[in-house]
Design a protein around this motif. Structure first.
Motif, PDB file in Angstrom:
ATOM      1  N   THR A  64       0.835  -1.199   0.000  1.00 43.64           N
ATOM      2  CA  THR A  64       0.000   0.000   0.000  1.00 43.64           C
ATOM      3  C   THR A  64       0.868   1.246   0.000  1.00 43.64           C
ATOM      4  O   THR A  64       0.616   2.202  -0.757  1.00 43.64           O
ATOM      5  CB  THR A  64      -0.943   0.008   1.220  1.00 43.64           C
ATOM      6  OG1 THR A  64      -1.699  -1.204   1.213  1.00 43.64           O
ATOM      7  CG2 THR A  64      -1.880   1.194   1.186  1.00 43.64           C
ATOM      8  N   VAL A  68       1.019   4.297  -2.791  1.00 45.70           N
ATOM      9  CA  VAL A  68       0.795   5.700  -2.439  1.00 45.70           C
ATOM     10  C   VAL A  68       2.001   6.537  -2.861  1.00 45.70           C
ATOM     11  O   VAL A  68       1.849   7.644  -3.393  1.00 45.70           O
ATOM     12  CB  VAL A  68       0.495   5.849  -0.926  1.00 45.70           C
ATOM     13  CG1 VAL A  68       0.500   7.306  -0.500  1.00 45.70           C
ATOM     14  CG2 VAL A  68      -0.851   5.210  -0.591  1.00 45.70           C
ATOM     15  N   LEU A  71       1.803   7.008  -6.608  1.00 51.79           N
ATOM     16  CA  LEU A  71       0.798   8.024  -6.943  1.00 51.79           C
ATOM     17  C   LEU A  71       1.320   9.422  -6.627  1.00 51.79           C
ATOM     18  O   LEU A  71       1.048  10.376  -7.367  1.00 51.79           O
ATOM     19  CB  LEU A  71      -0.512   7.761  -6.189  1.00 51.79           C
ATOM     20  CG  LEU A  71      -1.322   6.551  -6.652  1.00 51.79           C
ATOM     21  CD1 LEU A  71      -2.495   6.309  -5.714  1.00 51.79           C
ATOM     22  CD2 LEU A  71      -1.797   6.725  -8.081  1.00 51.79           C
ATOM     23  N   ILE A  97      -6.352   5.340 -13.082  1.00 51.75           N
ATOM     24  CA  ILE A  97      -6.493   6.293 -11.985  1.00 51.75           C
ATOM     25  C   ILE A  97      -6.133   7.678 -12.498  1.00 51.75           C
ATOM     26  O   ILE A  97      -4.987   7.923 -12.899  1.00 51.75           O
ATOM     27  CB  ILE A  97      -5.578   5.917 -10.808  1.00 51.75           C
ATOM     28  CG1 ILE A  97      -5.861   4.478 -10.366  1.00 51.75           C
ATOM     29  CG2 ILE A  97      -5.746   6.895  -9.655  1.00 51.75           C
ATOM     30  CD1 ILE A  97      -4.842   3.924  -9.393  1.00 51.75           C
ATOM     31  N   THR A 100      -4.415  12.409  -8.962  1.00 53.70           N
ATOM     32  CA  THR A 100      -5.165  12.624  -7.729  1.00 53.70           C
ATOM     33  C   THR A 100      -4.268  13.203  -6.644  1.00 53.70           C
ATOM     34  O   THR A 100      -3.050  13.068  -6.688  1.00 53.70           O
ATOM     35  CB  THR A 100      -5.797  11.304  -7.241  1.00 53.70           C
ATOM     36  OG1 THR A 100      -6.570  11.554  -6.080  1.00 53.70           O
ATOM     37  CG2 THR A 100      -4.753  10.264  -6.916  1.00 53.70           C
ATOM     38  N   VAL A 103      -6.050   9.627  -1.420  1.00 53.93           N
ATOM     39  CA  VAL A 103      -6.279   8.183  -1.523  1.00 53.93           C
ATOM     40  C   VAL A 103      -7.209   7.779  -0.389  1.00 53.93           C
ATOM     41  O   VAL A 103      -7.296   8.455   0.636  1.00 53.93           O
ATOM     42  CB  VAL A 103      -4.973   7.361  -1.427  1.00 53.93           C
ATOM     43  CG1 VAL A 103      -4.110   7.543  -2.641  1.00 53.93           C
ATOM     44  CG2 VAL A 103      -4.218   7.667  -0.166  1.00 53.93           C
ATOM     45  N   ASN A 104      -7.889   6.670  -0.590  1.00 55.64           N
ATOM     46  CA  ASN A 104      -8.737   6.107   0.455  1.00 55.64           C
ATOM     47  C   ASN A 104      -8.021   4.895   1.037  1.00 55.64           C
ATOM     48  O   ASN A 104      -7.569   4.024   0.300  1.00 55.64           O
ATOM     49  CB  ASN A 104     -10.092   5.686  -0.122  1.00 55.64           C
ATOM     50  CG  ASN A 104     -10.883   6.880  -0.599  1.00 55.64           C
ATOM     51  OD1 ASN A 104     -11.026   7.855   0.112  1.00 55.64           O
ATOM     52  ND2 ASN A 104     -11.384   6.809  -1.828  1.00 55.64           N
ATOM     53  N   GLU A 114     -10.457   8.971   3.619  1.00 52.84           N
ATOM     54  CA  GLU A 114      -9.719   9.624   2.545  1.00 52.84           C
ATOM     55  C   GLU A 114      -8.611  10.465   3.167  1.00 52.84           C
ATOM     56  O   GLU A 114      -8.840  11.219   4.104  1.00 52.84           O
ATOM     57  CB  GLU A 114     -10.673  10.509   1.731  1.00 52.84           C
ATOM     58  CG  GLU A 114     -10.013  11.159   0.546  1.00 52.84           C
ATOM     59  CD  GLU A 114     -11.003  11.936  -0.309  1.00 52.84           C
ATOM     60  OE1 GLU A 114     -10.620  12.300  -1.421  1.00 52.84           O
ATOM     61  OE2 GLU A 114     -12.131  12.190   0.149  1.00 52.84           O
ATOM     62  N   LEU A 117      -2.248  12.565  -0.134  1.00 55.70           N
ATOM     63  CA  LEU A 117      -1.157  11.627  -0.391  1.00 55.70           C
ATOM     64  C   LEU A 117      -0.039  11.721   0.650  1.00 55.70           C
ATOM     65  O   LEU A 117       0.459  10.696   1.117  1.00 55.70           O
ATOM     66  CB  LEU A 117      -0.585  11.852  -1.794  1.00 55.70           C
ATOM     67  CG  LEU A 117      -1.507  11.434  -2.944  1.00 55.70           C
ATOM     68  CD1 LEU A 117      -0.938  11.879  -4.281  1.00 55.70           C
ATOM     69  CD2 LEU A 117      -1.732   9.935  -2.940  1.00 55.70           C
TER      70      LEU A 117
END
Length: 176
Positions: A64, A68, A71, A97, A100, A103-104, A114, A117
């Motif tokens: 995860t 992140v 992103l 995606i 953004t 992130v959730n 939410e 980042l």
């Protein structure tokens, strides 16, 4: 009584069985030692489950966090990110995606929040650090518990053998 940093008591080593048994009977001592071994084994099983949970959780947090971070790297781009995400252990789905800033994240107990980042990276890095620290402590505890179980089993054997010797000596004294 001595204990490890997380409060698990240290097993006493019975150096002189005869001296140790001046305060208690052989049967009561053996019962007490057997109970202590059972308690240590119960703690060991609990720690093994905890270790298994942490060993499963750490790779999930790392994956995860890596996503992140990816992103966050793509933040300035106008191109959408194409990826595959894990739906289940063996099931993946394609995703596109759009750029953004949030992130959730699943927090557990069916709760998702939410995060921006940067906050998500910080949260995940902290969770990963805590999980790795807990895994290290759990492994230390398991090693400590194994030592205590061994000590108590040795104590039990020494008391039992001492008792057998004493009974033989008494029997020989009666027969002589």
């Amino acid at each position: 009584m001595e204990a490890n940093p997380r409060g698990i008591p240290k097993a006493p080593f019975v150096d002189n069985v005869g001296e140790y048994l001046k305060t208690d009977t052989v049967e009561a001592t053996l019962r007490k030692f057997t109970e202590a071994v059972s308690k240590y084994k119960f703690m060991e099983n609990s720690k093994l489950q905890q270790r298994g949970s942490l060993e499963q959780k750490i790779p999930e947090i790392e994956k995860t966090l890596a996503m992140v971070e990816y992103l966050a790297e793509q933040r300035g781009s106008s191109e959408p990110v194409k990826t595959m995400f894990e739906v289940n252990d063996t099931l993946y789905a394609h995703a596109i995606i759009p750029p953004t800033e949030t992130v959730n994240l699943w927090l557990g107990a069916n709760v998702m929040l939410e995060y921006p980042l940067d906050e998500a990276q910080e949260l995940l890095a902290n969770k990963l650090g805590i999980a790795k620290k807990n895994l290290g402590e759990t492994n230390e505890d398991l090693e400590f518990l194994r030592d205590q179980i061994t000590t108590m089993e040795v104590n039990t054997a020494r008391v039992y053998n001492w008792d057998v010797k004493q009974r033989r000596a008494e029997k020989e004294a009666k027969n002589a």
